[in-house]
Every structure is written in structure tokens, then in C-alpha cells.
Design an enzyme around this catalytic site. Structure first.
Site, PDB file in Angstrom:
ATOM      1  CG  ASN A   1     -10.656  -5.071   4.246  1.00  0.00           C
ATOM      2  OD1 ASN A   1     -10.832  -6.253   4.520  1.00  0.00           O
ATOM      3  ND2 ASN A   1      -9.621  -4.376   4.679  1.00  0.00           N
ATOM      4  CG  ASP A   2     -12.903  -0.928  -0.286  1.00  0.00           C
ATOM      5  OD1 ASP A   2     -13.471  -0.550   0.761  1.00  0.00           O
ATOM      6  OD2 ASP A   2     -11.977  -0.300  -0.823  1.00  0.00           O
TER       7      ASP A   2
ATOM      8  NE  ARG B   1      -3.920  -0.486  -2.558  1.00  0.00           N
ATOM      9  CZ  ARG B   1      -4.607  -0.740  -1.451  1.00  0.00           C
ATOM     10  NH1 ARG B   1      -5.504  -1.705  -1.437  1.00  0.00           N
ATOM     11  NH2 ARG B   1      -4.384  -0.060  -0.351  1.00  0.00           N
TER      12      ARG B   1
ATOM     13  NE  ARG C   1     -16.310  -5.876  10.369  1.00  0.00           N
ATOM     14  CZ  ARG C   1     -15.593  -6.973  10.212  1.00  0.00           C
ATOM     15  NH1 ARG C   1     -14.797  -7.099   9.166  1.00  0.00           N
ATOM     16  NH2 ARG C   1     -15.647  -7.942  11.082  1.00  0.00           N
TER      17      ARG C   1
ATOM     18  NE  ARG D   1      -3.565  -2.059   2.896  1.00  0.00           N
ATOM     19  CZ  ARG D   1      -3.360  -3.079   3.751  1.00  0.00           C
ATOM     20  NH1 ARG D   1      -2.254  -3.143   4.463  1.00  0.00           N
ATOM     21  NH2 ARG D   1      -4.280  -4.009   3.880  1.00  0.00           N
TER      22      ARG D   1
ATOM     23  CD  GLU E   1     -10.488  -2.183  -4.068  1.00  0.00           C
ATOM     24  OE1 GLU E   1     -10.414  -2.312  -2.832  1.00  0.00           O
ATOM     25  OE2 GLU E   1      -9.701  -1.478  -4.725  1.00  0.00           O
TER      26      GLU E   1
END
Lengths: 586, 91
Positions: free
Chosen positions: A460-461, A334, A471, A298, A437
Site C-alpha cells: 500500500n505505502d 509490527r 489513492r 497491526r 514500504e
């Protein structure tokens, strides 16, 4: 002793003094301090008072210069009020004798004076009352603001307790002095959770309002395994949790033995186990646990905690460092995945969106802010020249249409042309992939498969967008179900799409789901052979892999799908993984 | 503190009364004195060193104030304060 429960997002137990970071507004988070903190609190009051007076004196100087002495004198009078011995001694007395916090003491004393002036009845005095309220707000801003600043100049190990932490705050904190995190808000995918995972520090989030019940300096236990926060624990509890802490460590040490073992299932299937990182220094955390490489780098942290956008050189240095440490293993970089929720205003990037999750973020931002995107791509391509061919891969986040992926690909071609012209060396063939995602990307995975070099499923996404649940919002967080049948079906679709007869595309799962051992048999059963996880969880995941067989994994996946919406799915998966690998800590 | 105590009455001739800035002038002057000075308006009594006290007098244009200085150099102190009122807090 007080026990609070929240969401356990990063394992481990931490014991130490609390450092509070209140909410931004002036709603005073707490009224009382502890006896042992009295002198510290009085010091904090004086520091705030000095800062406020320095501010007002600066106003006085400017006013005198621009408007004349008589205007400046008004500010001089304000300083006199702020420094008046009556005010100071009364605040000190409240802190010392009533164990009020400086915030509370200032509020009481200044409100009293303001009220006194108001009662005198004249308009003039009513206005002076306003001056006093203003003085109070300045003091409170200093007191609360001062606390927030302390994050950057920590001098001793503390547990950070906050309403919420912004990415820039966490990016600037001195990591060597932070033992753990607790936040009132946030969920498993919140920034604090990801950061704590990256730093391998215990963390509990989404505890709800509790800061008013804690004082900086209180002894706190963060139990990141059970999701508990214990304020001023009694001796027996401290002893119990210390024991748990040691047991964790020794269990973990036992799993560490697996470090050198390969992640091969009991029936001989090799699983690729990669690490997720945010900082170049974490590469070591991955390798020392036997990761096959970095499955998700990331790059957002390059953008956080800095005054301006990172330069090509900033990017290049970071990537080179990771590449060098990896010694030829793969790394998936990414591109910028900043959203409105993660410090947007750097370098003139557009800020504020009414609906950040659906707004201008990630690849959308990069495609609109081409120059910044090209800077990052240039640096990746140049750094890739130092690595074996194909080992550096570029991944685009939040791709929601084929057109978007094609545009991003075109920008890469443009950058290659530019580098060519500049005579820079770079590899011509760089694998280009995408995060899956957004549900649209999963649904059309077969079409994407014809154009991408790899998929990485960001759970997650994907869960957030598929189930339309934030969430981090406690009101709906129970609707966020990692094992929802819709999610399992989407994963199957992506796996099937990637497995074309003429072209097999690697599919990785990254995100919280893959780091949780209980989901691992399920994922392998769904056909996943590559997972990218927080470095800390590598040893336990490896232990599960080595005890698992593919038919067993397939059974588990089928049964999990059959369970459907039943709430038992988590328990079922937990039970299965405990049977496979009883020595798991969690 | 020595028993010497002197007093004098002054009239507030400031258009806006004894407001924040003149009060702060009195405090600064008071802080530099070696003696105690109290300022009375009717039943209200203020310490010259306490800005909140002085503001609390809410002394308006035309109000009469009784100044009382007690202790070493009380005469001189009183003269200085009276002078400040007579100059109408001018420079």
C-alpha cells in the site's frame, strides 16, 4: 431506487437499514426524511432541544454565580426562546407535514425568526438575531453530533453510511450491530477499508457525495463485490442480490473445503500463507482457515479509542492472547504505525503535520517518543517468553534508512538490558525485521539484507510513495496502479537482495495486493513465497496456489512486466487467475 | 372563555426597551395565568405567552402598550402585569 458506485474494498453483500453519519461541517446533508421515520425524527429533535437547553441552563447557572442574576437571566430568556411552543410546534409541523429532517426544519424556522428580528432594524434586535443563529447552530451541532455518538450505542443491526469514519469512531463501534460500511471518501487503503476487511464486513468506499440522498432507516444494499450501493432497492433487485449473497456464501463454503489442505503449488512448492490482524480475536479467523501464522499484527488498535496511551500491561495482555491462540505458530508484531492520519494526539504525541504521509509517523514517531516505544517493546519481549524461540518476530514500519533500523535495534537492546536488570524473562534472540514500504528501502535492500532478519513488503505505502499518488484522493486515484512496472521491479529487487548466497532472508508481501487473488500468480512468479493477507481471502488464495505451477507463475510475471504501463494488466491478471481457478467468486 | 375583558395602557420605562429579558419575564408570568393576554403596540399585536411575538413588538423606551386580558381572573392578571411594568421589571 438509486444506485451509487464506489470502490469495492471488502467483499460480500449486506442488506439492511441505513445509519447516517454526516460530515462534520454544518452543510446540511439532507433535507427530507421518509414518512416512516417521522416519529423517530421528531424524537431526535426533542432530544437535541433538551440537550441544548440543558447546556444553556448550565451557562445560566455559571453566569448567575459569577456575574449576577441579571446576566443569568439572558440565558434564561434563551431557554425560553428555544422552548417556545411556537418554535417547537413549527419545527414539528415541518417534520410531520413536509417530511423535513429536523436539521432542515430547525434551519428554516430559526432562520425565519432571526430574519424577522433583523428586519425590526434596531441594533438590539440585530444582536438578538445573532442569538437565534447561535441557537440554531447549537441545535444543528446536537442533531449532527448526536448521530455520530449513536455509533457507540447501536442497538440493532445497521449499515453505516458516512462521509468518512475516523479511527476512533470505528474503534468504538459495536461490531455486532454493524453489517457493512459505505463512505463518501477514502480508497482501498483507507482506514474504513482495512477495518471492514478485518471485520469481514462488506464495504464500498469513495462513492462521492451521496448522503444527501439517503435518510437513516432507508433500506440499503451494499454490494462489496461489485462496489455498488443501492438505496431503497425495488423488490426484484433485493431478491437478485439476496441470491448473489447466498451464491457467494455457497461458493465460499466450497472453497472452505480447502481449509485443511496445505497451500502447496501443483508442482510441489510450499507457499507460506499468513494472516493480517488488527485485533487479537482475529487470530481465530486466521487459524480456522488454515493460516500458517500471523504475518502482520497491526498494533495500532491498542492506541485508538482510548483516552491515554496503552500501558505495558495493555500491550502485554493483547500479545499474550495472540501468542496463546497461535499455539506455537509464528507472529510478526509490527510496532506502532500511527501517523497523523490515525488519531495522533493520544498521550501527548505530536499532532498535525502539513504533509502527514511524509511527516512524523510510524518508526519516526517511535524513535522520537522513546518511552512509548520502549513500553511496547518491553511488552512484546515479555510476551515472547511464552512462545517457542523465534516464533515472535518484531517488525519496524516505514524504515527509510539503515541508520533508522540500527537505532530501532539499539532501543531493543536497551530494553533487553532493562528487562535483565528487572529480572524479567525474555528470549535473547528475537528476529528483527522491517517493512519495505519506502522506495529507498527497496533500492538499498541489498544493504539492509546484511542487517535484518526478514523483509515484509507493504505494497500500500510502497505504491503510494513510489508513484507519489494518494489513492484516497479521487482526483488522482486512477494513477495508483498496483501492477505498475516500477512496483514489480522494486519487488524483484527486494527478492534478489534477500537471496544472498550466504544468507537467505524471508520476504513476505502484505497489504491489499497480496489479498487479491489476481496478483497471487504474479507475486509467486516474482519469487515471493510468503504472503500475509486478510483472513477472509485465505481459502480462495489457497485454492489458486494449489492449482498453480511455478513455471506458469513465472510466465505470468514475465508477461505482466512486458505489458508494462498498458491498462490491460489488470484484465490480463484477472483472466489468468480465472483460468487457473474458475470457481473463484470474484 | 368567559366574556370578561379588561384593558389598560402602560408606558415602557425600560432604558433599552422591552428587550429579551423583560419579554421572558412577561412570558413566564403569562404562562401562569388562566386567561388570555394580548399586548398591542399600534397595529402590532402580541400574545404574552409568545416570546417571538413580544420581541417583534420592538417596544422602545417611552412606547405606549395596550394590555388586554380576557377570561377568568382577567382583573387580577391585568393588575399583575401592570405591577411588573410599574416596578420597571424590578424584583
Amino acid at each position: 431506487m438509486l444506485v451509487k458506485r464506489g470502490i469495492a474494498v471488502s467483499p460480500g453483500v449486506a442488506i439492511g437499514p441505513a445509519l447516517l453519519f454526516g460530515a462534520e461541517n454544518f452543510k446540511l446533508s439532507r433535507h427530507y426524511t421518509s414518512k416512516s421515520a417521522i416519529e423517530t425524527e421528531i424524537g431526535r429533535f426533542h432530544a437535541a432541544l433538551n440537550a441544548v437547553c440543558t447546556d444553556i441552563e448550565e451557562n445560566q447557572r455559571v453566569a448567575t454565580e459569577r456575574l449576577g442574576k441579571e446576566y443569568g437571566a439572558i440565558f434564561g430568556a434563551h431557554v425560553l426562546m428555544a422552548r417556545s411552543p411556537e418554535l417547537v410546534s413549527e419545527v414539528e409541523r415541518l417534520i410531520r407535514e413536509e417530511t423535513n429532517t429536523p436539521e432542515r426544519a430547525c434551519e428554516i424556522v430559526l432562520n425565519k425568526y432571526a430574519k424577522l428580528f433583523q428586519e425590526l432594524g434596531s441594533r438590539y434586535h440585530a444582536e438578538r438575531a445573532q442569538d437565534i443563529y447561535d441557537l440554531k447552530n447549537r441545535l444543528l451541532r446536537q442533531l449532527l453530533g448526536k448521530q455520530r455518538q449513536e455509533m457507540t450505542d447501536l442497538t440493532e443491526p445497521v449499515l453505516i453510511l458516512a462521509h468518512n469514519l475516523t479511527p476512533s469512531e470505528t474503534a468504538n463501534l459495536k461490531r455486532e450491530f454493524v453489517l457493512g460500511f459505505v463512505t463518501e471518501v477514502g480508497g482501498p487503503t483507507s482506514h474504513t477499508a482495512i477495518l471492514a476487511g478485518a471485520l469481514e464486513l462488506p464495504a464500498v468506499v469513495g462513492v462521492g457525495e451521496f448522503l444527501s440522498e439517503v435518510t437513516s432507516g432507508d433500506l440499503i444494499i451494499i454490494d462489496g463485490d461489485r462496489g455498488e450501493v443501492i438505496i431503497n432497492p425495488i423488490e426484484s433487485v433485493i431478491a437478485e442480490r439476496r441470491a448473489a449473497q447466498q451464491k457467494n456464501e455457497s461458493n465460499y463454503a466450497a472453497l472452505e473445503i480447502e481449509r485443511t489442505a496445505e497451500p502447496i503449488t501443483a508442482d510441489g512448492e510450499r507457499i507460506q500463507l499468513l494472516g493480517n490482524i488488527e485485533f487479537p480475536t482475529e487470530t481465530g479467523h486466521c487459524l480456522e482457515r488454515g493460516a500458517d501464522g500471523i504475518g502482520l499484527y497491526r498494533t495500532e488498535f491498542l492506541y485508538l479509542g482510548v483516552e491515554q496511551e496503552p500501558s505495558e500491561e495493555d500491550h502485554y495482555q493483547a500479545y499474550c492472547r495472540v501468542i496463546e491462540d497461535l499455539g506455537g505458530r509464528e507472529v510478526v508484531i509490527r510496532t506502532l504505525d500511527l501517523g497523523a492520519d490515525k488519531v495522533p494526539s493520544v498521550g501527548g504525541l505530536p499532532a498535525e503535520s502539513t504533509n502527514p504521509a511524509l511527516g512524523l509517523r510510524s518508526i519516526r514517531l517511535s524513535l522520537q517518543h522513546r518511552e512509548g516505544f520502549k513500553t511496547q517493546l518491553r511488552a512484546i519481549l515479555r510476551a515472547a517468553a511464552k512462545a517457542p524461540p523465534g516464533s515472535v518476530k518484531i517488525m519496524f514500519p516505514l524504515i527509510s534508512s539503515l541508520n533508522e533500523f540500527r537505532q530501532a535495534k539499539m532501543v531493543v537492546r536497551d530494553v533487553m538490558d532493562d528487562l535483565d536488570e528487572a529480572g524479567e524473562s525474555f528470549p535473547r534472540e528475537v528476529p528483527l525485521g522491517m517493512m519495505v514500504e519506502v522506495p529507498s528501502a527497496a533500492i538499498l535492500a541489498d544493504q539492509f539484507a546484511a542487517e535484518v532478519d526478514f523483509f515484509s513488503i507493504g505494497t500500500n505505502d510502497l505504491i503510494q510513495y513510489t508513484l507519489a499518488v494518494d489513492r484516497g484522493d479521487p482526483a488522482v486515484s486512477s494513477l495508483y496502479r498496483t501492477g505498475d512496472p516500477a512496483i514489480l521491479r522494486l519487488i524483484r529487487m527486494v527478492v534478489a537482495a534477500a537471496d544472498q548466497p550466504n544468507r537467505k532472508i524471508p520476504v513476505t508481501v502484505c497489504g491489499q495486493m497480496s489479498s487479491d487473488p489476481k496478483f497471487l500468480p504474479l507475486l509467486i512468479g516474482l519469487g515471493i513465497r510468503r504472503i500475509s493477507v486478510t483472513p477472509h481471502s485465505i481459502p480462495e488464495l489457497k485454492a489458486v496456489i494449489r492449482r498453480l505451477t511455478i513455471p506458469k507463475a513465472k510466465d505470468i510475471a514475465t508477461h505482466a512486466e512486458w505489458l508494462g504501463l498498458s491498462r490491460g494488466i489488470d484484465n490480463y491478471l484477472q483472466g489468468e487467475v480465472s483460468k487457473i481457478c474458475p470457481q473463484l467468486v470474484r | 372563555m368567559g366574556g370578561q375583558s379588561v384593558s389598560q395602557t402602560v408606558t415602557v420605562r425600560l432604558e433599552n426597551g422591552l428587550h429579551l429579558v423583560p419579554c421572558s419575564r412577561l412570558v413566564k408570568l403569562g404562562n401562569g395565568l388562566g386567561c388570555d393576554v394580548r399586548i398591542r403596540k399600534g397595529s402590532l399585536d402580541a400574545d404574552i405567552k409568545n416570546i417571538f411575538d413580544l420581541m417583534g413588538l420592538a417596544a422602545a423606551f417611552g412606547d405606549q402598550l395596550e394590555l388586554r386580558a380576557t377570561g377568568d381572573g382577567a382583573d387580577e392578571a391585568l393588575a399583575k402585569i401592570v405591577q411588573l411594568f410599574e416596578s420597571n421589571f424590578g424584583d
